[in-house]
Design a protein around this motif. Sequence first.
Motif, PDB file in Angstrom:
ATOM      1  N   VAL A  71       0.833  -1.204   0.000  1.00 13.65           N
ATOM      2  CA  VAL A  71       0.000   0.000   0.000  1.00 13.65           C
ATOM      3  C   VAL A  71       0.873   1.263   0.000  1.00 13.65           C
ATOM      4  CG1 VAL A  71      -2.010  -1.068   1.064  1.00 13.65           C
ATOM      5  CG2 VAL A  71      -0.234  -0.075   2.516  1.00 13.65           C
ATOM      6  N   THR A  72       2.159   1.087   0.243  1.00 15.51           N
ATOM      7  CA  THR A  72       3.051   2.248   0.319  1.00 15.51           C
ATOM      8  C   THR A  72       3.875   2.440  -0.950  1.00 15.51           C
ATOM      9  OG1 THR A  72       4.759   0.900   1.347  1.00 15.51           O
ATOM     10  CG2 THR A  72       3.247   2.078   2.820  1.00 15.51           C
ATOM     11  N   ARG A  73       3.810   1.506  -1.871  1.00 17.44           N
ATOM     12  CA  ARG A  73       4.616   1.578  -3.094  1.00 17.44           C
ATOM     13  C   ARG A  73       3.706   1.437  -4.306  1.00 17.44           C
ATOM     14  NH1 ARG A  73      10.397   1.696  -2.509  1.00 17.44           N
ATOM     15  NH2 ARG A  73      10.172   1.224  -4.699  1.00 17.44           N
ATOM     16  N   ASN A  74       4.134   1.982  -5.418  1.00 17.53           N
ATOM     17  CA  ASN A  74       3.410   1.857  -6.675  1.00 17.53           C
ATOM     18  C   ASN A  74       4.346   1.320  -7.738  1.00 17.53           C
ATOM     19  OD1 ASN A  74       0.950   3.040  -5.776  1.00 17.53           O
ATOM     20  ND2 ASN A  74       1.913   5.054  -5.926  1.00 17.53           N
ATOM     21  N   GLY A  75       3.791   0.561  -8.670  1.00 16.62           N
ATOM     22  CA  GLY A  75       4.566   0.145  -9.821  1.00 16.62           C
ATOM     23  C   GLY A  75       4.785   1.346 -10.730  1.00 16.62           C
ATOM     24  N   ASP A  76       5.895   1.357 -11.446  1.00 12.32           N
ATOM     25  CA  ASP A  76       6.224   2.496 -12.294  1.00 12.32           C
ATOM     26  C   ASP A  76       6.810   1.995 -13.607  1.00 12.32           C
ATOM     27  OD1 ASP A  76       7.022   4.899 -13.411  1.00 12.32           O
ATOM     28  OD2 ASP A  76       8.307   5.490 -11.740  1.00 12.32           O
ATOM     29  N   VAL A  77       6.166   2.357 -14.711  1.00 13.80           N
ATOM     30  CA  VAL A  77       6.642   1.966 -16.033  1.00 13.80           C
ATOM     31  C   VAL A  77       8.036   2.535 -16.284  1.00 13.80           C
ATOM     32  CG1 VAL A  77       6.210   2.212 -18.514  1.00 13.80           C
ATOM     33  CG2 VAL A  77       4.318   1.762 -16.962  1.00 13.80           C
ATOM     34  N   PHE A  78       8.308   3.727 -15.772  1.00 10.51           N
ATOM     35  CA  PHE A  78       9.629   4.330 -15.974  1.00 10.51           C
ATOM     36  C   PHE A  78      10.716   3.588 -15.199  1.00 10.51           C
ATOM     37  CE2 PHE A  78       6.752   7.851 -17.089  1.00 10.51           C
ATOM     38  CZ  PHE A  78       7.166   8.014 -18.401  1.00 10.51           C
ATOM     39  N   ASP A  79      10.346   2.943 -14.093  1.00  8.99           N
ATOM     40  CA  ASP A  79      11.305   2.077 -13.396  1.00  8.99           C
ATOM     41  C   ASP A  79      11.659   0.882 -14.279  1.00  8.99           C
ATOM     42  OD1 ASP A  79      11.370   3.719 -11.203  1.00  8.99           O
ATOM     43  OD2 ASP A  79      10.172   2.403  -9.910  1.00  8.99           O
ATOM     44  N   VAL A  80      10.660   0.324 -14.946  1.00  7.85           N
ATOM     45  CA  VAL A  80      10.902  -0.808 -15.856  1.00  7.85           C
ATOM     46  C   VAL A  80      11.816  -0.359 -16.996  1.00  7.85           C
ATOM     47  CG1 VAL A  80       9.835  -2.431 -17.476  1.00  7.85           C
ATOM     48  CG2 VAL A  80       8.749  -1.989 -15.270  1.00  7.85           C
ATOM     49  N   LEU A  81      11.561   0.825 -17.535  1.00  6.71           N
ATOM     50  CA  LEU A  81      12.421   1.340 -18.606  1.00  6.71           C
ATOM     51  C   LEU A  81      13.849   1.573 -18.111  1.00  6.71           C
ATOM     52  CD1 LEU A  81      10.023   3.848 -20.391  1.00  6.71           C
ATOM     53  CD2 LEU A  81      10.811   1.632 -21.231  1.00  6.71           C
ATOM     54  N   ALA A  82      13.989   2.067 -16.900  1.00  2.88           N
ATOM     55  CA  ALA A  82      15.326   2.262 -16.321  1.00  2.88           C
ATOM     56  C   ALA A  82      16.015   0.916 -16.107  1.00  2.88           C
ATOM     57  CB  ALA A  82      15.227   3.029 -15.000  1.00  2.88           C
ATOM     58  N   ASN A  83      15.255  -0.083 -15.651  1.00  2.00           N
ATOM     59  CA  ASN A  83      15.802  -1.432 -15.477  1.00  2.00           C
ATOM     60  C   ASN A  83      16.311  -1.976 -16.813  1.00  2.00           C
ATOM     61  OD1 ASN A  83      14.818  -1.189 -12.872  1.00  2.00           O
ATOM     62  ND2 ASN A  83      13.101  -2.549 -13.197  1.00  2.00           N
ATOM     63  N   PHE A  84      15.482  -1.826 -17.842  1.00  2.00           N
ATOM     64  CA  PHE A  84      15.838  -2.326 -19.168  1.00  2.00           C
ATOM     65  C   PHE A  84      17.048  -1.581 -19.724  1.00  2.00           C
ATOM     66  CE2 PHE A  84      14.801  -2.870 -23.826  1.00  2.00           C
ATOM     67  CZ  PHE A  84      15.193  -4.195 -23.873  1.00  2.00           C
ATOM     68  N   THR A  85      17.132  -0.299 -19.464  1.00  2.00           N
ATOM     69  CA  THR A  85      18.287   0.492 -19.897  1.00  2.00           C
ATOM     70  C   THR A  85      19.567  -0.045 -19.270  1.00  2.00           C
ATOM     71  OG1 THR A  85      16.922   2.455 -20.198  1.00  2.00           O
ATOM     72  CG2 THR A  85      19.293   2.806 -19.927  1.00  2.00           C
ATOM     73  N   GLY A  86      19.519  -0.334 -17.981  1.00  2.00           N
ATOM     74  CA  GLY A  86      20.684  -0.901 -17.305  1.00  2.00           C
ATOM     75  C   GLY A  86      21.074  -2.251 -17.875  1.00  2.00           C
ATOM     76  N   ALA A  87      20.077  -3.082 -18.169  1.00  2.00           N
ATOM     77  CA  ALA A  87      20.346  -4.403 -18.740  1.00  2.00           C
ATOM     78  C   ALA A  87      20.954  -4.275 -20.140  1.00  2.00           C
ATOM     79  CB  ALA A  87      19.068  -5.233 -18.781  1.00  2.00           C
ATOM     80  N   LEU A  88      20.434  -3.340 -20.937  1.00  2.00           N
ATOM     81  CA  LEU A  88      20.999  -3.132 -22.276  1.00  2.00           C
ATOM     82  C   LEU A  88      22.421  -2.583 -22.208  1.00  2.00           C
ATOM     83  CD1 LEU A  88      18.025  -1.717 -24.375  1.00  2.00           C
ATOM     84  CD2 LEU A  88      19.059  -3.989 -24.477  1.00  2.00           C
ATOM     85  N   LEU A  89      22.670  -1.685 -21.263  1.00  5.29           N
ATOM     86  CA  LEU A  89      24.037  -1.186 -21.080  1.00  5.29           C
ATOM     87  C   LEU A  89      24.986  -2.325 -20.716  1.00  5.29           C
ATOM     88  CD1 LEU A  89      23.382   2.184 -19.210  1.00  5.29           C
ATOM     89  CD2 LEU A  89      24.252   1.892 -21.543  1.00  5.29           C
ATOM     90  N   ALA A  90      24.517  -3.252 -19.900  1.00  8.24           N
ATOM     91  CA  ALA A  90      25.327  -4.421 -19.539  1.00  8.24           C
ATOM     92  C   ALA A  90      25.606  -5.275 -20.770  1.00  8.24           C
ATOM     93  CB  ALA A  90      24.627  -5.244 -18.464  1.00  8.24           C
TER      94      ALA A  90
END
Length: 105
Positions: A71-90
Amino acid sequence: MAPASDIPSISIPNLDKLAHSFFHFVFTILWFLFFKKQVKKKNQTKLLIGAVFFSLFFGIGIEILQSRLTVTRNGDVFDVLANFTGALLALFFVLVAKQIRKNQS
Protein backbone atom coordinates in the motif's frame (compact mmCIF):
# COMPACT_ATOMS: atom_id res chain seq x y z
CA MET A 1 27.92 19.88 16.22
CA ALA A 2 24.76 20.63 14.22
CA PRO A 3 21.76 18.33 14.47
CA ALA A 4 21.01 16.17 11.46
CA SER A 5 17.81 18.12 10.83
CA ASP A 6 19.92 21.22 10.09
CA ILE A 7 21.79 19.52 7.25
CA PRO A 8 20.36 20.69 3.93
CA SER A 9 18.85 17.99 1.78
CA ILE A 10 19.94 17.58 -1.80
CA SER A 11 17.36 16.58 -4.33
CA ILE A 12 18.65 15.05 -7.54
CA PRO A 13 15.86 14.54 -10.08
CA ASN A 14 15.35 10.94 -11.18
CA LEU A 15 18.16 9.61 -8.99
CA ASP A 16 16.04 6.51 -8.36
CA LYS A 17 16.01 5.79 -12.11
CA LEU A 18 19.79 5.95 -12.16
CA ALA A 19 19.86 3.53 -9.23
CA HIS A 20 17.50 1.17 -11.08
CA SER A 21 19.73 1.27 -14.17
CA PHE A 22 22.89 0.68 -12.15
CA PHE A 23 21.33 -2.23 -10.23
CA HIS A 24 20.16 -3.95 -13.41
CA PHE A 25 23.51 -3.30 -15.11
CA VAL A 26 25.27 -5.20 -12.33
CA PHE A 27 22.43 -7.75 -12.00
CA THR A 28 22.61 -8.62 -15.70
CA ILE A 29 26.38 -9.00 -15.73
CA LEU A 30 26.30 -11.23 -12.65
CA TRP A 31 23.61 -13.46 -14.16
CA PHE A 32 25.56 -13.67 -17.41
CA LEU A 33 28.69 -14.74 -15.51
CA PHE A 34 26.65 -17.31 -13.58
CA PHE A 35 25.08 -18.71 -16.78
CA LYS A 36 28.50 -18.76 -18.47
CA LYS A 37 29.96 -20.80 -15.61
CA GLN A 38 27.01 -23.19 -15.32
CA VAL A 39 26.25 -23.76 -19.00
CA LYS A 40 29.19 -24.76 -21.13
CA LYS A 41 27.99 -23.36 -24.45
CA LYS A 42 30.14 -21.93 -27.16
CA ASN A 43 27.50 -19.34 -28.06
CA GLN A 44 27.72 -17.06 -25.04
CA THR A 45 25.69 -14.38 -26.80
CA LYS A 46 22.55 -16.44 -26.16
CA LEU A 47 23.45 -16.61 -22.48
CA LEU A 48 23.94 -12.85 -22.42
CA ILE A 49 20.58 -12.24 -24.07
CA GLY A 50 19.04 -14.66 -21.59
CA ALA A 51 20.52 -12.65 -18.72
CA VAL A 52 19.06 -9.45 -20.20
CA PHE A 53 15.60 -11.01 -20.47
CA PHE A 54 15.88 -12.44 -16.97
CA SER A 55 16.72 -8.97 -15.66
CA LEU A 56 13.84 -7.43 -17.61
CA PHE A 57 11.26 -9.95 -16.40
CA PHE A 58 12.55 -9.73 -12.84
CA GLY A 59 12.17 -5.95 -12.93
CA ILE A 60 8.65 -6.19 -14.38
CA GLY A 61 7.72 -8.75 -11.74
CA ILE A 62 8.95 -6.55 -8.92
CA GLU A 63 6.98 -3.57 -10.24
CA ILE A 64 3.81 -5.68 -10.52
CA LEU A 65 4.27 -7.03 -6.99
CA GLN A 66 4.86 -3.51 -5.66
CA SER A 67 1.61 -2.28 -7.14
CA ARG A 68 -0.42 -5.34 -6.10
CA LEU A 69 0.94 -6.35 -2.70
CA THR A 70 1.90 -3.09 -1.00
CA VAL A 71 0.00 0.00 0.00
CA THR A 72 3.05 2.25 0.32
CA ARG A 73 4.62 1.58 -3.09
CA ASN A 74 3.41 1.86 -6.67
CA GLY A 75 4.57 0.15 -9.82
CA ASP A 76 6.22 2.50 -12.29
CA VAL A 77 6.64 1.97 -16.03
CA PHE A 78 9.63 4.33 -15.97
CA ASP A 79 11.31 2.08 -13.40
CA VAL A 80 10.90 -0.81 -15.86
CA LEU A 81 12.42 1.34 -18.61
CA ALA A 82 15.33 2.26 -16.32
CA ASN A 83 15.80 -1.43 -15.48
CA PHE A 84 15.84 -2.33 -19.17
CA THR A 85 18.29 0.49 -19.90
CA GLY A 86 20.68 -0.90 -17.30
CA ALA A 87 20.35 -4.40 -18.74
CA LEU A 88 21.00 -3.13 -22.28
CA LEU A 89 24.04 -1.19 -21.08
CA ALA A 90 25.33 -4.42 -19.54
CA LEU A 91 24.76 -6.23 -22.83
CA PHE A 92 26.76 -3.62 -24.75
CA PHE A 93 29.44 -3.54 -22.06
CA VAL A 94 29.97 -7.30 -22.24
CA LEU A 95 29.96 -7.31 -26.05
CA VAL A 96 32.52 -4.49 -26.21
CA ALA A 97 34.68 -6.15 -23.54
CA LYS A 98 34.60 -9.43 -25.51
CA GLN A 99 35.58 -7.58 -28.71
CA ILE A 100 38.46 -5.80 -26.99
CA ARG A 101 39.66 -9.09 -25.52
CA LYS A 102 39.40 -10.75 -28.94
CA ASN A 103 41.40 -7.94 -30.59
CA GLN A 104 44.16 -8.23 -27.98
CA SER A 105 44.63 -11.93 -28.68
